[in-house]
Every structure is written in structure tokens, then in C-alpha cells.
Design a protein around this motif. Structure first.
Motif, PDB file in Angstrom:
ATOM      1  N   ILE A  90      -3.597  30.162 -35.434  1.00 52.33           N
ATOM      2  CA  ILE A  90      -3.641  29.283 -34.264  1.00 52.33           C
ATOM      3  C   ILE A  90      -3.718  30.110 -32.979  1.00 52.33           C
ATOM      4  O   ILE A  90      -4.528  29.837 -32.085  1.00 52.33           O
ATOM      5  N   LEU A  91      -2.888  31.144 -32.887  1.00 49.42           N
ATOM      6  CA  LEU A  91      -2.854  31.950 -31.669  1.00 49.42           C
ATOM      7  C   LEU A  91      -4.116  32.777 -31.470  1.00 49.42           C
ATOM      8  O   LEU A  91      -4.513  33.052 -30.336  1.00 49.42           O
ATOM      9  N   THR A  92      -4.753  33.178 -32.555  1.00 51.86           N
ATOM     10  CA  THR A  92      -5.882  34.102 -32.435  1.00 51.86           C
ATOM     11  C   THR A  92      -7.254  33.440 -32.462  1.00 51.86           C
ATOM     12  O   THR A  92      -8.248  34.118 -32.176  1.00 51.86           O
ATOM     13  N   THR A  93      -7.322  32.138 -32.771  1.00 51.71           N
ATOM     14  CA  THR A  93      -8.645  31.502 -32.873  1.00 51.71           C
ATOM     15  C   THR A  93      -8.852  30.310 -31.950  1.00 51.71           C
ATOM     16  O   THR A  93      -9.990  30.035 -31.560  1.00 51.71           O
ATOM     17  N   ARG A  94      -7.812  29.606 -31.585  1.00 53.57           N
ATOM     18  CA  ARG A  94      -8.000  28.392 -30.788  1.00 53.57           C
ATOM     19  C   ARG A  94      -8.396  28.733 -29.350  1.00 53.57           C
ATOM     20  O   ARG A  94      -7.972  29.744 -28.792  1.00 53.57           O
ATOM     21  N   SER A  95      -9.197  27.852 -28.752  1.00 53.97           N
ATOM     22  CA  SER A  95      -9.558  28.033 -27.344  1.00 53.97           C
ATOM     23  C   SER A  95      -8.304  27.952 -26.491  1.00 53.97           C
ATOM     24  O   SER A  95      -7.280  27.393 -26.905  1.00 53.97           O
ATOM     25  N   LYS A  96      -8.379  28.494 -25.294  1.00 48.46           N
ATOM     26  CA  LYS A  96      -7.215  28.481 -24.405  1.00 48.46           C
ATOM     27  C   LYS A  96      -6.849  27.053 -24.008  1.00 48.46           C
ATOM     28  O   LYS A  96      -5.666  26.728 -23.891  1.00 48.46           O
TER      29      LYS A  96
ATOM     30  N   GLN B 294      -7.345  24.346 -25.891  1.00 46.70           N
ATOM     31  CA  GLN B 294      -6.715  23.751 -27.072  1.00 46.70           C
ATOM     32  C   GLN B 294      -5.296  24.286 -27.259  1.00 46.70           C
ATOM     33  O   GLN B 294      -4.365  23.525 -27.565  1.00 46.70           O
ATOM     34  N   LEU B 295      -5.127  25.565 -27.061  1.00 50.34           N
ATOM     35  CA  LEU B 295      -3.807  26.171 -27.228  1.00 50.34           C
ATOM     36  C   LEU B 295      -2.828  25.644 -26.179  1.00 50.34           C
ATOM     37  O   LEU B 295      -1.654  25.370 -26.493  1.00 50.34           O
ATOM     38  N   ASN B 296      -3.270  25.474 -24.960  1.00 51.99           N
ATOM     39  CA  ASN B 296      -2.406  24.901 -23.921  1.00 51.99           C
ATOM     40  C   ASN B 296      -1.965  23.497 -24.297  1.00 51.99           C
ATOM     41  O   ASN B 296      -0.801  23.135 -24.106  1.00 51.99           O
ATOM     42  N   ALA B 297      -2.885  22.695 -24.816  1.00 56.24           N
ATOM     43  CA  ALA B 297      -2.532  21.336 -25.240  1.00 56.24           C
ATOM     44  C   ALA B 297      -1.507  21.372 -26.375  1.00 56.24           C
ATOM     45  O   ALA B 297      -0.530  20.604 -26.377  1.00 56.24           O
ATOM     46  N   THR B 298      -1.697  22.272 -27.316  1.00 54.93           N
ATOM     47  CA  THR B 298      -0.765  22.412 -28.440  1.00 54.93           C
ATOM     48  C   THR B 298       0.620  22.805 -27.957  1.00 54.93           C
ATOM     49  O   THR B 298       1.637  22.234 -28.381  1.00 54.93           O
ATOM     50  N   LEU B 299       0.684  23.772 -27.055  1.00 55.83           N
ATOM     51  CA  LEU B 299       1.986  24.250 -26.577  1.00 55.83           C
ATOM     52  C   LEU B 299       2.671  23.226 -25.673  1.00 55.83           C
ATOM     53  O   LEU B 299       3.908  23.158 -25.626  1.00 55.83           O
TER      54      LEU B 299
ATOM     55  N   LYS C  53       1.799  34.378 -23.322  1.00 48.88           N
ATOM     56  CA  LYS C  53       1.729  34.411 -21.855  1.00 48.88           C
ATOM     57  C   LYS C  53       0.338  34.793 -21.367  1.00 48.88           C
ATOM     58  O   LYS C  53      -0.180  34.198 -20.415  1.00 48.88           O
ATOM     59  N   CYS C  54      -0.263  35.794 -21.993  1.00 52.11           N
ATOM     60  CA  CYS C  54      -1.595  36.228 -21.570  1.00 52.11           C
ATOM     61  C   CYS C  54      -2.640  35.144 -21.787  1.00 52.11           C
ATOM     62  O   CYS C  54      -3.583  35.015 -21.012  1.00 52.11           O
ATOM     63  N   LEU C  55      -2.482  34.358 -22.836  1.00 54.22           N
ATOM     64  CA  LEU C  55      -3.445  33.295 -23.135  1.00 54.22           C
ATOM     65  C   LEU C  55      -3.272  32.070 -22.241  1.00 54.22           C
ATOM     66  O   LEU C  55      -4.245  31.381 -21.933  1.00 54.22           O
ATOM     67  N   THR C  56      -2.037  31.790 -21.827  1.00 52.49           N
ATOM     68  CA  THR C  56      -1.762  30.531 -21.150  1.00 52.49           C
ATOM     69  C   THR C  56      -1.436  30.658 -19.663  1.00 52.49           C
ATOM     70  O   THR C  56      -1.686  29.726 -18.897  1.00 52.49           O
ATOM     71  N   PHE C  57      -0.877  31.781 -19.245  1.00 51.27           N
ATOM     72  CA  PHE C  57      -0.448  31.929 -17.852  1.00 51.27           C
ATOM     73  C   PHE C  57      -0.532  33.398 -17.464  1.00 51.27           C
ATOM     74  O   PHE C  57       0.485  34.045 -17.211  1.00 51.27           O
ATOM     75  N   PRO C  58      -1.759  33.979 -17.417  1.00 52.61           N
ATOM     76  CA  PRO C  58      -1.885  35.422 -17.204  1.00 52.61           C
ATOM     77  C   PRO C  58      -1.279  35.917 -15.896  1.00 52.61           C
ATOM     78  O   PRO C  58      -0.704  37.003 -15.854  1.00 52.61           O
ATOM     79  N   GLU C  59      -1.377  35.124 -14.802  1.00 58.59           N
ATOM     80  CA  GLU C  59      -0.815  35.604 -13.533  1.00 58.59           C
ATOM     81  C   GLU C  59       0.700  35.751 -13.615  1.00 58.59           C
ATOM     82  O   GLU C  59       1.276  36.655 -13.003  1.00 58.59           O
ATOM     83  N   LYS C  60       1.362  34.899 -14.388  1.00 54.75           N
ATOM     84  CA  LYS C  60       2.805  35.018 -14.590  1.00 54.75           C
ATOM     85  C   LYS C  60       3.126  36.281 -15.375  1.00 54.75           C
ATOM     86  O   LYS C  60       4.074  37.012 -15.050  1.00 54.75           O
ATOM     87  N   TYR C  61       2.332  36.538 -16.405  1.00 48.71           N
ATOM     88  CA  TYR C  61       2.530  37.756 -17.199  1.00 48.71           C
ATOM     89  C   TYR C  61       2.345  39.003 -16.334  1.00 48.71           C
ATOM     90  O   TYR C  61       3.172  39.927 -16.353  1.00 48.71           O
ATOM     91  N   PHE C  62       1.245  39.055 -15.563  1.00 51.54           N
ATOM     92  CA  PHE C  62       0.965  40.249 -14.769  1.00 51.54           C
ATOM     93  C   PHE C  62       1.976  40.431 -13.639  1.00 51.54           C
ATOM     94  O   PHE C  62       2.333  41.571 -13.306  1.00 51.54           O
ATOM     95  N   ALA C  63       2.438  39.344 -13.053  1.00 51.23           N
ATOM     96  CA  ALA C  63       3.466  39.455 -12.015  1.00 51.23           C
ATOM     97  C   ALA C  63       4.744  40.067 -12.585  1.00 51.23           C
ATOM     98  O   ALA C  63       5.380  40.931 -11.946  1.00 51.23           O
ATOM     99  N   LYS C  64       5.133  39.644 -13.781  1.00 50.10           N
ATOM    100  CA  LYS C  64       6.327  40.212 -14.412  1.00 50.10           C
ATOM    101  C   LYS C  64       6.102  41.670 -14.774  1.00 50.10           C
ATOM    102  O   LYS C  64       6.992  42.517 -14.580  1.00 50.10           O
TER     103      LYS C  64
END
Length: 312
Positions: free
Chosen positions: A188-194, A196-201, A233-244
Motif C-alpha cells: 500500500i505504501l509503495t504503490t498507491r498514488s499520493k 489515494q494514500l491520503n484518502a486511506t490515511l 510523512k514524505c508521501l503525505t506532508f513533505p514540507e512538515k517532514y523537511f521542516a522537522k
């Protein structure tokens, strides 16, 4: 900004002369920080000598660099796909291994940009990125990282709500059972579109009461679980990841200049404004001020130029 007329030299300099000219030009780059389109225009005008420049740049990067300033200039001068190929290769080497870098490249670039970076990797190192990642990792890390760098995700916004609900339930079951390396979870983490993954999470959070990364913190010291959280984090909210990541790089005992340089250079023309906003929101200090407090000289000036110091 208008670009001055460029005159192609009558005689092409040797690679050694090119490298020496490039080294002398480093000091001047501070006052004129090339935009991406201008860099590409310069490359076209000097298409012959640029081949030599690029080879000299990559050779210099492969050696131990003399300064943080030199590293930031060299990385900035490379095309993004060449830079990602270099960073990915560096991340698979024993002395500079860094699984987070591999996740960043696999998860925060577009599918096409990741494909181009892998093509550049193969052309440069005569091996595939997948091959090197598989060779230099093992166990659960290999099980996650190889499909991450192999994927070509759908980039559109279309979402299957029924699938999102069922996969949210599946993820919760696997995490509840502590089956963190389960094949379905990784699939799921490695194949779904971003999208689709956001909707799942989102369904995961709404249905089960916690964000998925909170449920993945059962053992904060577990490096594999940490990498799973970084992936999400990188798949769903990259700016949050990079800020941290910037906060960790700047605030640790002794600045992590490699992480600081990497984030600033790779995100400068993509989402740096959002990263700056997120950084200030979470740390109550502007990013440029934090960088200025922890760096100095040409290195500081170059970083501040790349993040748009003084820009709103």
C-alpha cells in the motif's frame, strides 16, 4: 531578470582549465544565485564545455570536499536529476549510508522525476539504483526501500473511496498485530498514488482515532518503524517532514551540514516557501534567522540566498 548575451569561446578550454575556472567562480556565485532556467540556458550555450564541467563537478563531489560552501555550490550547480543520482549513490555507500535520503528521493519527487533520476544513476554508475539499494540494505529495510525506489505512482487526483476504506482497515489490522513488515502494508505504501494514500490515511484516522504515525510509535527507538514514519510523512506532508529535518539539523550538537545543505538545495525551487512557513509555525523563529545563528561566511550567504532570504 534579463540574461546578458553569451559569447562562445573560439577555443574550447581543457577540462583542467574548466575546473580551475569553476573553482574561481565559486566566490562570485553568492552575488548571483542561478535560477534553474538560467542554469539550463547556460548549459545549452556552452554545451561542449558543460560536459567537462559536469564530470569535474561529479569527480569533486566523489572526493572529500574541502568545505560546506563547496558542497552546497557543487550540488546546486548540478541538474536536479544528476544531483538526485549522486545523492542516492552516496546514500548507499557504507560510510555515507542514509536510508532517509533514499526515502526522500523516492517519495517527494514526482514519478517522472524519480524515473529520470534512476536513468541518470544508471548512466553514471553503470548499475541500477534498485540494484545498489538491494545490495547495500537487508531485512525489513530492503523489503521497504527496493519497492519504494522501483515504483512509478499514478500522479492524478482520482480516488477510490471504497478501496481507501478497506485498505485503512487492513493497515490498522497489520499495525495492531505489530506486523510492520507485512507485504500488504508495504504494498500500500509503495504503490498507491499520493491522493489515494491520503484518502486511506484520512479514513484510518477517522475510523480508528489516531493518525497512523502515532500508532507506529510503539517503539520510538526502532529504526525500521522510524523509516516507516518518514516514508508516510514524505508521501503525505513533505514540507512538515523537511521542516522537522531542518530543525534537527540546526539544533543538534554540532550542525548537521550535510542534511541542511541537502534540504535547502533540493527544495529551493520546489516548496521552500511552504517549508519556511511550516518551520516558523512549529519553531517560532524564521528559518533564515535559525540558519544565520548556526552558520557563517560564504556557506551562510549561499544558504540564505537559496531559501530566498528577505522574500515574503
Amino acid at each position: 531578470m534579463t540574461m546578458a548575451t553569451l559569447t562562445v569561446p573560439a577555443q574550447v578550454p581543457s577540462p583542467a582549465e574548466d575546473a580551475e575556472q569553476l573553482r574561481k567562480a565559486f566566490q562570485g556565485l553568492i552575488s548571483f544565485c542561478f535560477s534553474l532556467p538560467l542554469r539550463f540556458e547556460l548549459m545549452k550555450c556552452y554545451s561542449v564545455t558543460w560536459i567537462h564541467y559536469r564530470e569535474e563537478l561529479l569527480k569533486t563531489l566523489d572526493k572529500e570536499l574541502s568545505s560546506d560552501f563547496e558542497r552546497v555550490v557543487l550540488l546546486w550547480t548540478l541538474e536536479p536529476t544528476e544531483r538526485d543520482a549522486f545523492l542516492a549513490n552516496e546514500a548507499t555507500k557504507r560510510l555515507t549510508s542514509n536510508n532517509w535520503v533514499l526515502v526522500e528521493i523516492a517519495c517527494t519527487r514526482s514519478s517522472l522525476d524519480l524515473f529520470k533520476a534512476k536513468h541518470a544513476y544508471q548512466a553514471r554508475f553503470k548499475r541500477s539504483l534498485e540494484e545498489d539499494v538491494a545490495y547495500h540494505t537487508s531485512g525489513d529495510f530492503r523489503k521497504l526501500l527496493v519497492p519504494l525506489v522501483s515504483t512509478f505512482r499514478y500522479e492524478g487526483d482520482e480516488v477510490n473511496v471504497t478501496l481507501a476504506k478497506s485498505e485503512a482497515k487492513l493497515l490498522h489490522e497489520k499495525i495492531s498485530d505489530k506486523a510492520y513488515n507485512d507485504g500488504d502494508l508495504i504494498r500500500i505504501l509503495t504503490t498507491r498514488s499520493k491522493a489515494q494514500l491520503n484518502a486511506t490515511l484520512n479514513h484510518y484516522h477517522n475510523e480508528f482515532g489516531n493518525a497512523i504515525n502515532k500508532d507506529l510509535k510503539t517503539d520510538p527507538k526502532d529504526e525500521y518503524l522510524k523509516l516507516l514514519r518518514v516514508t508516510i510523512k514524505c508521501l503525505t506532508f513533505p514540507e512538515k517532514y523537511f521542516a522537522k529535518l531542518l530543525r534537527l539539523a540546526i539544533n543538534k550538537l554540532g550542525t548537521d551540514e550535510w542534511a541542511l545543505t541537502r534540504v535547502v538545495v533540493t527544495r529551493a525551487e520546489i516548496d521552500m516557501q511552504r517549508i519556511k512557513e511550516e518551520y516558523q509555525r512549529r519553531n517560532s523563529i524564521p528559518l533564515d534567522r535559525a540558519i544565520a545563528k548556526d552558520t557563517s561566511g560564504d556557506y551562510e550567504n549561499m544558504l540564505l540566498a537559496l531559501i530566498g532570504h528577505g522574500d515574503n
